[in-house]
Design a protein around this motif. Sequence first.
Motif, PDB file in Angstrom:
ATOM      1  N   ARG A 152       0.827  -1.218   0.000  1.00 38.15           N
ATOM      2  CA  ARG A 152       0.000   0.000   0.000  1.00 38.15           C
ATOM      3  C   ARG A 152       0.857   1.262   0.000  1.00 38.15           C
ATOM      4  NH1 ARG A 152      -4.165  -2.738   4.121  1.00 38.15           N
ATOM      5  NH2 ARG A 152      -5.319  -3.905   2.551  1.00 38.15           N
ATOM      6  N   THR A 153       1.975   1.217   0.690  1.00 40.81           N
ATOM      7  CA  THR A 153       2.892   2.360   0.691  1.00 40.81           C
ATOM      8  C   THR A 153       3.457   2.580  -0.698  1.00 40.81           C
ATOM      9  OG1 THR A 153       3.454   1.948   3.016  1.00 40.81           O
ATOM     10  CG2 THR A 153       4.998   3.306   1.732  1.00 40.81           C
ATOM     11  N   LEU A 154       3.829   1.502  -1.367  1.00 41.04           N
ATOM     12  CA  LEU A 154       4.350   1.612  -2.734  1.00 41.04           C
ATOM     13  C   LEU A 154       3.296   2.200  -3.665  1.00 41.04           C
ATOM     14  CD1 LEU A 154       6.499   1.044  -4.893  1.00 41.04           C
ATOM     15  CD2 LEU A 154       5.528  -1.249  -5.089  1.00 41.04           C
ATOM     16  N   ARG A 155       2.061   1.761  -3.548  1.00 40.35           N
ATOM     17  CA  ARG A 155       0.977   2.300  -4.386  1.00 40.35           C
ATOM     18  C   ARG A 155       0.859   3.808  -4.180  1.00 40.35           C
ATOM     19  NH1 ARG A 155      -3.661   1.197  -7.288  1.00 40.35           N
ATOM     20  NH2 ARG A 155      -3.222  -1.025  -7.292  1.00 40.35           N
ATOM     21  N   LEU A 156       0.914   4.249  -2.955  1.00 43.60           N
ATOM     22  CA  LEU A 156       0.814   5.677  -2.659  1.00 43.60           C
ATOM     23  C   LEU A 156       2.000   6.447  -3.251  1.00 43.60           C
ATOM     24  CD1 LEU A 156      -0.622   8.019  -1.261  1.00 43.60           C
ATOM     25  CD2 LEU A 156       0.625   7.424   0.823  1.00 43.60           C
ATOM     26  N   ILE A 157       3.195   5.930  -3.085  1.00 44.71           N
ATOM     27  CA  ILE A 157       4.392   6.588  -3.629  1.00 44.71           C
ATOM     28  C   ILE A 157       4.268   6.754  -5.141  1.00 44.71           C
ATOM     29  CG2 ILE A 157       6.867   6.278  -4.091  1.00 44.71           C
ATOM     30  CD1 ILE A 157       6.996   4.826  -1.322  1.00 44.71           C
ATOM     31  N   LEU A 158       3.933   5.676  -5.831  1.00 44.68           N
ATOM     32  CA  LEU A 158       3.868   5.732  -7.296  1.00 44.68           C
ATOM     33  C   LEU A 158       2.730   6.632  -7.766  1.00 44.68           C
ATOM     34  CD1 LEU A 158       4.673   2.039  -8.237  1.00 44.68           C
ATOM     35  CD2 LEU A 158       6.214   4.003  -8.168  1.00 44.68           C
ATOM     36  N   LEU A 184       3.147   7.873 -11.459  1.00 47.08           N
ATOM     37  CA  LEU A 184       3.564   6.619 -12.099  1.00 47.08           C
ATOM     38  C   LEU A 184       2.516   5.519 -11.909  1.00 47.08           C
ATOM     39  CD1 LEU A 184       7.305   6.775 -11.010  1.00 47.08           C
ATOM     40  CD2 LEU A 184       6.384   7.171 -13.309  1.00 47.08           C
ATOM     41  N   ILE A 185       1.258   5.895 -11.956  1.00 43.72           N
ATOM     42  CA  ILE A 185       0.166   4.958 -11.722  1.00 43.72           C
ATOM     43  C   ILE A 185       0.199   3.792 -12.709  1.00 43.72           C
ATOM     44  CG2 ILE A 185      -1.552   6.205 -13.111  1.00 43.72           C
ATOM     45  CD1 ILE A 185      -2.262   4.566  -9.716  1.00 43.72           C
ATOM     46  N   ARG A 186       0.719   4.004 -13.906  1.00 49.92           N
ATOM     47  CA  ARG A 186       0.772   2.929 -14.909  1.00 49.92           C
ATOM     48  C   ARG A 186       1.676   1.768 -14.474  1.00 49.92           C
ATOM     49  NH1 ARG A 186       3.826   7.123 -16.211  1.00 49.92           N
ATOM     50  NH2 ARG A 186       5.927   6.845 -17.015  1.00 49.92           N
ATOM     51  N   LEU A 187       2.560   2.014 -13.509  1.00 50.89           N
ATOM     52  CA  LEU A 187       3.462   0.960 -13.031  1.00 50.89           C
ATOM     53  C   LEU A 187       2.960   0.261 -11.773  1.00 50.89           C
ATOM     54  CD1 LEU A 187       6.916   2.756 -13.419  1.00 50.89           C
ATOM     55  CD2 LEU A 187       5.808   1.183 -15.017  1.00 50.89           C
ATOM     56  N   VAL A 188       1.874   0.759 -11.192  1.00 46.03           N
ATOM     57  CA  VAL A 188       1.452   0.301  -9.866  1.00 46.03           C
ATOM     58  C   VAL A 188       1.185  -1.194  -9.806  1.00 46.03           C
ATOM     59  CG1 VAL A 188      -0.408   0.432  -8.152  1.00 46.03           C
ATOM     60  CG2 VAL A 188       0.640   2.510  -9.016  1.00 46.03           C
ATOM     61  N   ASP A 189       0.395  -1.735 -10.705  1.00 44.61           N
ATOM     62  CA  ASP A 189       0.010  -3.151 -10.593  1.00 44.61           C
ATOM     63  C   ASP A 189       1.216  -4.087 -10.633  1.00 44.61           C
ATOM     64  OD1 ASP A 189      -2.669  -2.473 -10.328  1.00 44.61           O
ATOM     65  OD2 ASP A 189      -3.077  -2.717 -12.464  1.00 44.61           O
ATOM     66  N   THR A 190       2.076  -3.880 -11.594  1.00 41.39           N
ATOM     67  CA  THR A 190       3.262  -4.737 -11.696  1.00 41.39           C
ATOM     68  C   THR A 190       4.213  -4.491 -10.525  1.00 41.39           C
ATOM     69  OG1 THR A 190       3.065  -4.739 -14.099  1.00 41.39           O
ATOM     70  CG2 THR A 190       5.179  -5.433 -13.188  1.00 41.39           C
TER      71      THR A 190
END
Length: 135
Positions: A25-31, A36-42
């Motif tokens: 969840r922290t990584l999702r927030l950072i991106l 950089l939302i396009r990179l979130v899932d991967t």
Amino acid sequence: MPENDPWVYSLHIPNDPRAVPICRRTLRLILTMHGLIRLVDTAELLATELVSNAVRHTNGPAALRVRWADGVLRIGAWDADPEPPAPPGELAKLMGAEEGRGLALVRASADLWGWQPLARNGHRGKYVWCELVAA
């Protein structure tokens, strides 16, 4: 902050399975905050596998490190065990397995991955990392 400016975040975590979703969840927030939302899932998949391995297969603390520079996202997990990770198997052969898919998923999903031993102030460990190119 423009998307091209480099940045680094580190999150130190205890050896606790609850740290895995916290890192994700922290990584999702950072991106998201850096556009950089396009990179979130991967990136979430990769971070989950790296942090899960650090928490499940070691006894000490761990850390998630996320770095953006020159259009490349590097995600890494540090742990206190200096032993190298087991080599990833073939993902197709592991899909029905209960365990052992983590690094195979990392190898299949990342543009590049690796590991390196670390030693600092008498403490040893390793850093397992992967990269996503944002092209």
